[in-house]
Write an enzyme that holds these catalytic residues in place. Structure first.
Site, PDB file in Angstrom:
ATOM      1  CB  CYS A   1      -0.972   0.046   1.165  1.00  0.00           C
ATOM      2  SG  CYS A   1      -2.162   1.363   0.897  1.00  0.00           S
TER       3      CYS A   1
ATOM      4  CB  CYS B   1      -4.083   3.546  -3.410  1.00  0.00           C
ATOM      5  SG  CYS B   1      -3.403   4.259  -1.911  1.00  0.00           S
TER       6      CYS B   1
END
Ligand code: UQ1
Length: 443
Positions: free
Chosen positions: A193, A375
């Site tokens: 991430c 994201c």
């Protein structure tokens, strides 16, 4: 092992050029049609999607993972902002696994793709027809000198949302910090991430702003100053979203320290290397949120399935090993050149599963992965920029496609997706094998 298994095993050996084939000797070993290494997001989704295909009997599929707990890691950003607790985001792994799957609660010591077997730390050997290597990525706290000690020190204002043990410290440090320089870091190399390092910053900034401790439009009067020190030359790897985040950074008075890679924390001093490696720079800080370097687990790195960087070397499109015809990987442990996120698994897992099942039938797998990942980037309390893109950093926005919405603009609806909907659908559906991400419900 079935005759099909032996055939595939031979295929596997044939493609293991340069490695001698080692016969399995342990007489007590057990065989499974599919062995899944890792009970994280990818492991659970793949094992359950395979099971739902209806082509397996109980215990044909095994999952290996030593962990007692399974964590919803995308939620740790929210823990860092005081919006969720770390305990509400975890479940006992054994409770998430269908009883028709065989769970080995042990770690892997060696993968032996030449002999189609996996050795566990207990010494037991497990044979397979197909191997799915999805153990995730290791967070290497020790690669930053002084970091483990600083994180463990409850009096220091150094924390990280990247671990279960450390994410709980973050919000307390944000609340205690009143004055001085706040530093947020993003390391060189692969990270899971890639947006999370700055999600932590944007939420902390908003908290201090609401407290009157951070004054973005009068930085000279602001008790708190904020710097983002990233090893990257830009705010984000995808130009469309990077442009918007750079705009926010400037608007909000955040200092950008680009191509700064944190290597040491000593007292109140952070040391960074610059790209040429020769120069190091130091910066004093009073508060720091650190993202440690990450890398492959040693049992993957030291195995012939790995590429030079230590990730499972798979075809970008099919997710099959480039060297062993019966080895597969997606997610954080794989070489897939895209951003490592749970959202990516929603697109990767169905491709792996379809290609694996077709291979078992002696066919060529026809599913292909386009690099989709996402994201949901919190830019302040109540707002999220929903970055969604595929290989090449090309945007692939779900809500733009359906409603013509530009997802680079942070929105409240996306915040609720991130905070409420995704954690719910993850547990209720995704890890059971019935959620296809942007495709909605599947199977
Ligand atoms: C998603 O499916 C998912 O899993 C539940 C996430 O949480 C980890 C996500 O962050 C994203 C973006 C998706 C993709 C789904 C849609 C509807 C965009």
């Amino acid at each position: 092992m079935t005759s099909l298994g032996i055939c595939i095993a031979r295929q596997g050996r044939l493609s293991a050029r340069g490695f001698s084939s080692v016969a399995r000797v342990t007489p007590t070993s057990r065989d499974h049609k599919v062995v899944v290494v890792g009970g994280g997001t990818a492991g659970l989704v793949i094992a359950h999607q395979l099971l739902r295909s209806g082509r397996f009997s109980p215990h044909d599929i095994a999952v290996i993972d030593p962990a007692e707990w399974h964590h919803y890691q995308p939620g740790w950003t929210l823990v860092g902002a005081g919006l969720k607790t770390r305990n509400e985001l975890r479940s006992r792994l054994a409770d998430l696994i269908d009883p028709k799957l065989k769970l080995y609660s042990d770690s892997v010591s060696t993968l032996s793709p030449e002999s189609n077997s996996v050795r566990l730390s207990s010494g037991d050997t497990i044979g397979y027809d197909h191997l799915v290597v999805v153990p995730g990525i290791s967070i290497n706290y020790g690669t930053v000198k002084g970091l483990p000690e600083a994180l463990a020190d409850q009096n220091s204002l150094v924390s990280s949302i990247y671990g279960y043990d450390t994410c709980d410290k973050v919000f307390g440090t944000i609340q205690r910090f009143q004055k001085g320089t706040a530093l947020f870091t993003h390391p060189a190399g692969p990270v899971k991430c890639a947006g999370a390092p700055q999600k932590a910053m944007w939420l902390a900034l908003d908290h201090w702003r609401r407290q009157g401790l951070y004054i973005p439009d009068r930085i000279s009067d602001s008790p708190i100053r904020i710097a983002f020190a990233t090893a990257l030359p830009v705010m984000f790897g995808v130009p469309k979203y990077s442009a918007k985040l750079e705009e926010l950074r400037k608007e909000r008075g955040v200092e950008g320290l680009f191509q700064h890679d944190l290597v040491a924390v000593e007292g109140n001093v952070a040391t960074f290397t610059r790209p040429d490696g020769a120069e190091t720079v130091t910066k004093k800080f009073d508060f720091m949120h650190v993202v440690p370097k990450m890398g492959p687990y040693p049992f993957v790195k030291n195995c012939p399935v790995a590429d030079a960087a230590g990730f499972v070397d798979v075809d970008d499109s099919t997710t099959r090993s480039r060297r062993f015809a019966n080895v597969w990987s997606v997610g954080d442990a794989s070489s897939l050149p895209t951003s490592k996120t749970a959202a990516a698994i929603t697109a990767q897992a169905p491709v792996l599963v379809r290609n694996l099942l077709q291979t078992m039938e002696g066919k060529e797998g026809d599913a292909s992965y386009d690099g989709y990942t996402s994201c949901p980037l919190t830019t302040e309390f109540g707002k999220v920029m929903l970055a969604e893109f595929k290989y090449g950093g090309v945007p692939k926005e779900t809500f733009n496609k359906w409603f013509g919405i530009n997802q680079a603009v942070p929105r409240r609806a996306f915040y609720h997706l991130k905070k409420d909907f995704f954690p719910w659908v993850y547990k209720a559906s995704m890890i059971k094998g019935t959620w296809g991400g942007p495709k909605g419900w599947v199977n």
